[in-house]
Every structure is written in C-alpha cells, then in structure tokens.
Design a protein around this motif. Structure first.
Motif, PDB file in Angstrom:
ATOM      1  N   ALA A  12       0.822  -1.203   0.000  1.00  0.00           N
ATOM      2  CA  ALA A  12       0.000   0.000   0.000  1.00  0.00           C
ATOM      3  C   ALA A  12       0.853   1.248   0.000  1.00  0.00           C
ATOM      4  CB  ALA A  12      -0.918  -0.003   1.220  1.00  0.00           C
ATOM      5  N   ILE A  13       2.000   1.165   0.665  1.00  0.00           N
ATOM      6  CA  ILE A  13       2.862   2.320   0.799  1.00  0.00           C
ATOM      7  C   ILE A  13       3.675   2.562  -0.464  1.00  0.00           C
ATOM      8  CG2 ILE A  13       4.832   3.202   2.112  1.00  0.00           C
ATOM      9  CD1 ILE A  13       3.589   1.778   4.536  1.00  0.00           C
ATOM     10  N   SER A  14       4.221   1.504  -1.036  1.00  0.00           N
ATOM     11  CA  SER A  14       5.096   1.665  -2.194  1.00  0.00           C
ATOM     12  C   SER A  14       4.406   1.234  -3.475  1.00  0.00           C
ATOM     13  CB  SER A  14       6.382   0.858  -2.004  1.00  0.00           C
ATOM     14  OG  SER A  14       6.070  -0.505  -1.828  1.00  0.00           O
ATOM     15  N   SER A  15       3.091   1.335  -3.493  1.00  0.00           N
ATOM     16  CA  SER A  15       2.310   0.770  -4.590  1.00  0.00           C
ATOM     17  C   SER A  15       2.701   1.348  -5.942  1.00  0.00           C
ATOM     18  CB  SER A  15       0.825   1.046  -4.351  1.00  0.00           C
ATOM     19  OG  SER A  15       0.057   0.669  -5.458  1.00  0.00           O
ATOM     20  N   ILE A  16       2.909   0.439  -6.895  1.00  0.00           N
ATOM     21  CA  ILE A  16       3.120   0.846  -8.276  1.00  0.00           C
ATOM     22  C   ILE A  16       2.118   0.150  -9.185  1.00  0.00           C
ATOM     23  CG2 ILE A  16       5.543   1.477  -8.041  1.00  0.00           C
ATOM     24  CD1 ILE A  16       6.279  -1.264  -9.080  1.00  0.00           C
ATOM     25  N   THR A  17       1.052  -0.369  -8.595  1.00  0.00           N
ATOM     26  CA  THR A  17      -0.044  -0.933  -9.375  1.00  0.00           C
ATOM     27  C   THR A  17      -1.321  -0.240  -8.953  1.00  0.00           C
ATOM     28  OG1 THR A  17      -0.357  -2.684  -7.757  1.00  0.00           O
ATOM     29  CG2 THR A  17       1.038  -3.190  -9.640  1.00  0.00           C
ATOM     30  N   ALA A  18      -2.174   0.029  -9.898  1.00  0.00           N
ATOM     31  CA  ALA A  18      -3.394   0.766  -9.600  1.00  0.00           C
ATOM     32  C   ALA A  18      -4.333  -0.060  -8.742  1.00  0.00           C
ATOM     33  CB  ALA A  18      -4.090   1.150 -10.908  1.00  0.00           C
ATOM     34  N   THR A  19      -5.018   0.621  -7.827  1.00  0.00           N
ATOM     35  CA  THR A  19      -5.979  -0.032  -6.956  1.00  0.00           C
ATOM     36  C   THR A  19      -7.353   0.577  -7.206  1.00  0.00           C
ATOM     37  OG1 THR A  19      -4.253  -0.275  -5.304  1.00  0.00           O
ATOM     38  CG2 THR A  19      -6.530  -0.585  -4.566  1.00  0.00           C
ATOM     39  N   ALA A  20      -8.346  -0.277  -7.381  1.00  0.00           N
ATOM     40  CA  ALA A  20      -9.697   0.203  -7.619  1.00  0.00           C
ATOM     41  C   ALA A  20     -10.567  -0.127  -6.416  1.00  0.00           C
ATOM     42  CB  ALA A  20     -10.280  -0.442  -8.874  1.00  0.00           C
ATOM     43  N   TYR A  21     -11.371   0.829  -5.986  1.00  0.00           N
ATOM     44  CA  TYR A  21     -12.257   0.628  -4.845  1.00  0.00           C
ATOM     45  C   TYR A  21     -13.696   0.721  -5.336  1.00  0.00           C
ATOM     46  CZ  TYR A  21      -7.970   1.809  -2.394  1.00  0.00           C
ATOM     47  OH  TYR A  21      -6.669   1.829  -1.955  1.00  0.00           O
ATOM     48  N   ALA A  22     -14.509  -0.189  -4.845  1.00  0.00           N
ATOM     49  CA  ALA A  22     -15.905  -0.204  -5.275  1.00  0.00           C
ATOM     50  C   ALA A  22     -16.681   0.945  -4.644  1.00  0.00           C
ATOM     51  CB  ALA A  22     -16.542  -1.545  -4.912  1.00  0.00           C
ATOM     52  N   GLU A  23     -16.242   1.439  -3.508  1.00  0.00           N
ATOM     53  CA  GLU A  23     -16.951   2.495  -2.814  1.00  0.00           C
ATOM     54  C   GLU A  23     -15.947   3.312  -2.009  1.00  0.00           C
ATOM     55  OE1 GLU A  23     -18.210  -0.219   1.027  1.00  0.00           O
ATOM     56  OE2 GLU A  23     -19.667   0.163  -0.564  1.00  0.00           O
ATOM     57  N   PRO A  24     -16.342   4.498  -1.538  1.00  0.00           N
ATOM     58  CA  PRO A  24     -15.411   5.317  -0.757  1.00  0.00           C
ATOM     59  C   PRO A  24     -14.927   4.581   0.484  1.00  0.00           C
ATOM     60  CG  PRO A  24     -17.325   6.594  -1.425  1.00  0.00           C
ATOM     61  CD  PRO A  24     -17.633   5.173  -1.776  1.00  0.00           C
ATOM     62  N   ALA A  25     -13.676   4.833   0.860  1.00  0.00           N
ATOM     63  CA  ALA A  25     -13.114   4.209   2.051  1.00  0.00           C
ATOM     64  C   ALA A  25     -13.831   4.734   3.287  1.00  0.00           C
ATOM     65  CB  ALA A  25     -11.625   4.496   2.139  1.00  0.00           C
ATOM     66  N   SER A  26     -14.344   3.818   4.098  1.00  0.00           N
ATOM     67  CA  SER A  26     -15.061   4.207   5.317  1.00  0.00           C
ATOM     68  C   SER A  26     -14.082   4.674   6.383  1.00  0.00           C
ATOM     69  CB  SER A  26     -15.881   3.024   5.835  1.00  0.00           C
ATOM     70  OG  SER A  26     -16.423   3.320   7.104  1.00  0.00           O
ATOM     71  N   GLY A 265       4.363   0.356  11.040  1.00  0.00           N
ATOM     72  CA  GLY A 265       3.829   0.633   9.714  1.00  0.00           C
ATOM     73  C   GLY A 265       2.369   1.015   9.802  1.00  0.00           C
ATOM     74  N   ALA A 266       1.946   1.929   8.952  1.00  0.00           N
ATOM     75  CA  ALA A 266       0.547   2.348   8.924  1.00  0.00           C
ATOM     76  C   ALA A 266       0.169   2.736   7.501  1.00  0.00           C
ATOM     77  CB  ALA A 266       0.311   3.526   9.866  1.00  0.00           C
ATOM     78  N   THR A 267      -1.060   2.417   7.138  1.00  0.00           N
ATOM     79  CA  THR A 267      -1.574   2.857   5.846  1.00  0.00           C
ATOM     80  C   THR A 267      -3.016   3.332   6.031  1.00  0.00           C
ATOM     81  OG1 THR A 267      -2.015   2.211   3.550  1.00  0.00           O
ATOM     82  CG2 THR A 267      -2.297   0.507   5.218  1.00  0.00           C
ATOM     83  N   HIS A 268      -3.349   4.454   5.400  1.00  0.00           N
ATOM     84  CA  HIS A 268      -4.667   5.064   5.548  1.00  0.00           C
ATOM     85  C   HIS A 268      -5.247   5.354   4.173  1.00  0.00           C
ATOM     86  CE1 HIS A 268      -7.530   8.455   6.130  1.00  0.00           C
ATOM     87  NE2 HIS A 268      -7.916   7.693   7.138  1.00  0.00           N
ATOM     88  N   GLU A 269      -6.528   5.030   4.003  1.00  0.00           N
ATOM     89  CA  GLU A 269      -7.214   5.247   2.727  1.00  0.00           C
ATOM     90  C   GLU A 269      -8.304   6.295   2.909  1.00  0.00           C
ATOM     91  OE1 GLU A 269      -8.692   1.464   1.624  1.00  0.00           O
ATOM     92  OE2 GLU A 269      -6.718   0.565   1.319  1.00  0.00           O
ATOM     93  N   LEU A 270      -8.426   7.147   1.906  1.00  0.00           N
ATOM     94  CA  LEU A 270      -9.414   8.223   1.952  1.00  0.00           C
ATOM     95  C   LEU A 270      -9.965   8.450   0.554  1.00  0.00           C
ATOM     96  CD1 LEU A 270     -10.703  10.542   3.681  1.00  0.00           C
ATOM     97  CD2 LEU A 270      -8.801  11.989   2.895  1.00  0.00           C
ATOM     98  N   GLY A 271     -11.280   8.601   0.463  1.00  0.00           N
ATOM     99  CA  GLY A 271     -11.881   8.938  -0.817  1.00  0.00           C
ATOM    100  C   GLY A 271     -12.347   7.733  -1.605  1.00  0.00           C
ATOM    101  N   ASP A 272     -12.694   7.989  -2.858  1.00  0.00           N
ATOM    102  CA  ASP A 272     -13.261   6.990  -3.761  1.00  0.00           C
ATOM    103  C   ASP A 272     -12.448   6.983  -5.039  1.00  0.00           C
ATOM    104  OD1 ASP A 272     -14.742   5.416  -5.435  1.00  0.00           O
ATOM    105  OD2 ASP A 272     -16.618   6.525  -5.201  1.00  0.00           O
ATOM    106  N   ALA A 273     -11.912   5.824  -5.420  1.00  0.00           N
ATOM    107  CA  ALA A 273     -11.053   5.737  -6.604  1.00  0.00           C
ATOM    108  C   ALA A 273     -11.792   6.087  -7.887  1.00  0.00           C
ATOM    109  CB  ALA A 273     -10.447   4.345  -6.717  1.00  0.00           C
ATOM    110  N   GLN A 274     -13.109   6.015  -7.896  1.00  0.00           N
ATOM    111  CA  GLN A 274     -13.835   6.390  -9.103  1.00  0.00           C
ATOM    112  C   GLN A 274     -13.797   7.898  -9.334  1.00  0.00           C
ATOM    113  OE1 GLN A 274     -15.019   4.296 -11.461  1.00  0.00           O
ATOM    114  NE2 GLN A 274     -13.946   2.796 -10.172  1.00  0.00           N
TER     115      GLN A 274
END
Length: 465
Positions: A12-26, A265-274
C-alpha cells in the motif's frame, strides 16, 4: 509468494499498481471485540481437508553492467570477465497439507518439496550463480536439485495456531522472500493469534533459514554485512485496525549479538477511486546494537512516507525515504524484512541517504482487459555519507559492499518499467506473467553500481487434490 496482511502494508505504501475501490473508504471506528467464530470449531478433519497442489515458476533474468563494470567467472583456472550475466531456472513447489483434526486442539501437518531445474547451465552465463542459480565451488551450475522447503506441525486452539518446524512467516522484520525461482523459509517455532475482530498477535523464534538458492539450512546473516552469522532471531508484534480506513502494524525483533530492531507501519485510505482516492503510508524502523555487537555500533532511524493518488484506472505515487545513521539500514539476508517505500532493485538505504520516488501505474481492467497492468517509476538517492562510520561490519573494502568510509556525497538513480498479466479464467486461471526492465546508475563509490536488468517471470499454480 502469497502475501500476508502485514506485507500488504508495504504494498500500500510503495504501490506501483493501480488499486480500484468499489466504494469510498469508510472512516468508521472499529471496536475491538472477540472474534465471532472459532476457526477450530469449523475444522473438517485431518484427511477430510487434505490438499495437494503447488506452483511452478519460470524465472529468467539478463543483466548487463556498463561504465566499466563487469561480472567474473573462472575458466580453466583463469578468471574471465564480461559485462553480462544470465540466469534461467524453473522452480516448482509441491505442497501437501492436511486439515486440522477436530476437537478442542486441532493438529495439522504441512510438507512442501522444492525443486529447481536449471535451464541455462553455461558457466559463462551464470557467473557463479550468486543467489540466482545454485553453483558448485568450480562455478558449474547444479543442474537439478530438491529440498524440503516446508515441513511443520501446527496446533490450533480456537483462532490461535502454533507452528513448529520449517515454515513461512511474514512481518515487517522477518518475512519470507519470494523474488527468485523458489522462496526462502525459516526453521523454528511461531504463533499467530486472531482471537479479536481487529487485533491479531504474531511472534516466533527461528534458528535457521532455508535460502532461495541453496539446498541446506543456513545461519542467519545480515544483507549488507561482512559474513557474520547469528544463531537466533526472536520477533513479536501485533496488527491493529482502529478504523476501517486505517491499518497499523508494530513489531520488534532481537537478532542475537546483532541488533534489536523495532518496526511501525501504517496505511490510511481516503476517498473513492472512481473520483479520487488518497493512500497515505508510513514505515519506520529503529535499529540498535545488542549483545557482543558482531555488526558493530548501530544507532539507526530510517523511515519512508508515501502519498498515492488513484483515479479510476490510474495511480500516481510519491515516496520519500530517509536514513539517519552512519551505517546501512540493514535487515536479515534471505528475508523480505524491509517494508520501506523505496526498496526497489536498490534499497536506497545507505548511511544518511535521502531518496525520492515517483511511480505511475495503470490498471487495464477499467478499459476492458482485466488482469493486465503496467507501471513505470523513477527513484533518486542523494547525500550518502559514510565518512563518520567507525565500525568494521560495513567497512572492509573488498567484502560484500563498498567501504562505507569512502562514501562522501554519493548519489544514484533507478528507472523501471513493468507489465503484468493474471489469467482470469480457464485451466490456467491465476497464472501470473510479469516482465520488468530496470536500469540503475550510481556514482563512483555507490555500492550498487551501473547495471541494467530484464526479468521475465511466469508463475503457474496447480491443484492435484
């Protein structure tokens, strides 16, 4: 290699591949409760849940040194050099795993046979093999070899499992590495406890490692040291998810007479990939010497911080990394115990080094080709300064790395491009094909030198029972 939830932090931190989310991160808070079900209560039986399967991996690499760099090999007792090295190996894993017996305490066994078949056996091509092709003292490839990669007993009560023997293990400090034809594994005792809904505990004591390209077990050594070994590695930690959008991991390890190492280590997601999603990641390591100090005096703080933006098929990641210490940020050889964002072909972990990476990836599933991804990245490191190093573990010229004391203002850069495809259906479903090209260029005393590499890896899973 199948990645654990801990390894996913690093991705998640060093991602070099696209990630798709079905809905906004709660952003909802996740209360800590007892797990709703007991894994042991659902055990099917020792024979009833038996499985037999594995993977076979075709691993090809061609490297070229430039700006005067060469590889060497011995021919008729004479040392020959040229700028190219090629390794081509077929690695196959056959894994037999029982189910857990029923009852309060479940018992399970796991055995995996690892086999390597060398497809390029030229002494001139493999240049002694390194950690890519197993070679004898004369530099000739060992054409075909096998070993027990895994052999363990597992005991489970409720959602807590104790594993004894040769095994896989995954954490931010001790982690199985699988970037060759065959992965590494560890010998010892470990436990994994998932008795709570969002909090798990993990630990282990290991005395030997089964290397990626060796038939026998070895003592643990460091990735950047001068050959010192240790008999025992102890690690303990936990993974905690306080919010649906936030995952954290904390681990500590004692490497006997080497160092004490601590990881967060910590990873935080925010928003909607769409529309637009933001992934923020932090990795931090603290390393201090311990015991007889085989690796010398160590007082090292190293961290990386990344920001990843995703819009539909596209992702853009920025990562900054910094080493605060007069020695390498070091980790255990034959492990993947480095979750730093800029750990690429080069680890960008020299003394006092700062580095920055920009990565772009596209997921072609958004354009009707599921399973196909492309990525490109560029990373630069600067400010390498080992002139204040006073130890010997990283300071003997002619050993595994350059003499740190000669590194004064060194810098380097790395570029990479890759394509990956995962078969989506049919008899070859989940087959993964990955092609990468990397070019690294370093200043005079930077340890990784000037090298180009093309790598093509195909991994095919199979199931017999």
């Amino acid at each position: 290699m199948k990645l654990s939830s801990k390894a996913l932090l690093a991705l998640a931190i060093s991602s070099i591949t696209a990630t798709a989310y079905a809905e906004p991160a709660s952003q909802d808070f996740v209360p800590t409760t007892l797990a709703g079900t007991s894994a042991q209560s659902e055990a099917k039986g020792f024979i009833e849940d038996f499985t037999l399967g594995g993977t076979t991996r075709n691993w090809y690499s061609h490297e070229s040194k430039y700006r005067g760099g060469t590889f060497s090999y011995t021919k008729h007792g004479k040392t020959e050099t040229d700028r190219n090295r090629t390794n081509w190996v077929q690695g196959t894993i056959l894994n037999a795993s029982s189910g857990f017996t029923q009852g309060t305490v479940g018992v399970k066994t796991e055995v995996a046979l690892y086999n390597a078949l060398v497809l390029d056996r030229s002494k001139r091509d493999i240049k002694g093999g390194s950690n890519r092709t197993l070679a004898g003292s004369d530099g000739d490839a060992v054409d075909q070899w096998s070993k027990l990669g895994l052999a363990n007993m597992q005991f489970r009560v409720s959602n807590t499992t104790l594993t004894a023997g040769r095994q896989n293990f995954s954490s931010g400090i001790v982690d199985t590495i699988g970037n060759r034809a065959l992965p590494s594994s560890f010998q010892g005792v470990s436990f994994n406890s998932e008795e709570f809904s969002n909090l798990s505990f993990q630990g282990g004591i290991f005395d030997r490692v089964s290397p990626r390209t060796e038939q026998s077990l070895s003592k643990f050594s460091s990735e950047y040291g001068n050959g010192q070994t240790t008999d025992k590695v102890k690690t303990l930690g936990f993974n905690y998810q306080p919010f649906k959008s936030l995952k954290t991991s904390v681990f500590a390890a004692n490497v006997e007479d080497f160092w004490n190492q601590y990881y967060f280590g910590a990873t935080h997601e925010l928003g909607d990939a769409q529309t637009l999603a933001l992934t923020t990641g932090l990795n931090y390591y603290k390393t201090t010497d311990t015991g007889s100090k085989k690796m010398g005096d160590i007082d090292n703080d190293t961290y990386s911080l990344s920001l990843g933006l995703t819009h539909q098929a596209h992702s853009l990641t920025f990562a900054y990394q910094e080493v605060n210490g007069d020695e390498y940020f070091d980790y255990l050889h034959e492990t993947n115990g480095i979750y730093l964002a800029n750990s690429l072909t080069s680890d960008f972990n020299s003394p006092n080094e700062k580095s920055f990476q920009v990565a772009y990836a596209i997921n072609m599933a958004e354009y009707g080709v599921p399973g196909l991804k492309f990525n490109v990245y560029s990373a630069r490191g600067w400010g390498i300064d080992g002139t204040h190093y006073t130890g010997t573990a990283y300071g003997e010229a002619g050993k595994s790395r350059s003499d740190l004391r000669l590194m004064d203002g060194e810098k380097h850069q790395e570029y990479g491009v890759g394509a990956a495809y995962a078969v989506q259906s049919g008899p070859l479903k989940a087959t993964a094909i990955r092609a990468t090209y990397v070019e690294h260029r370093g200043s005079a005393q930077q340890a990784d030198g000037n090298i180009k590499e093309f790598r093509l890896v195909t991994t095919i899973p199979f199931k017999i029972l």
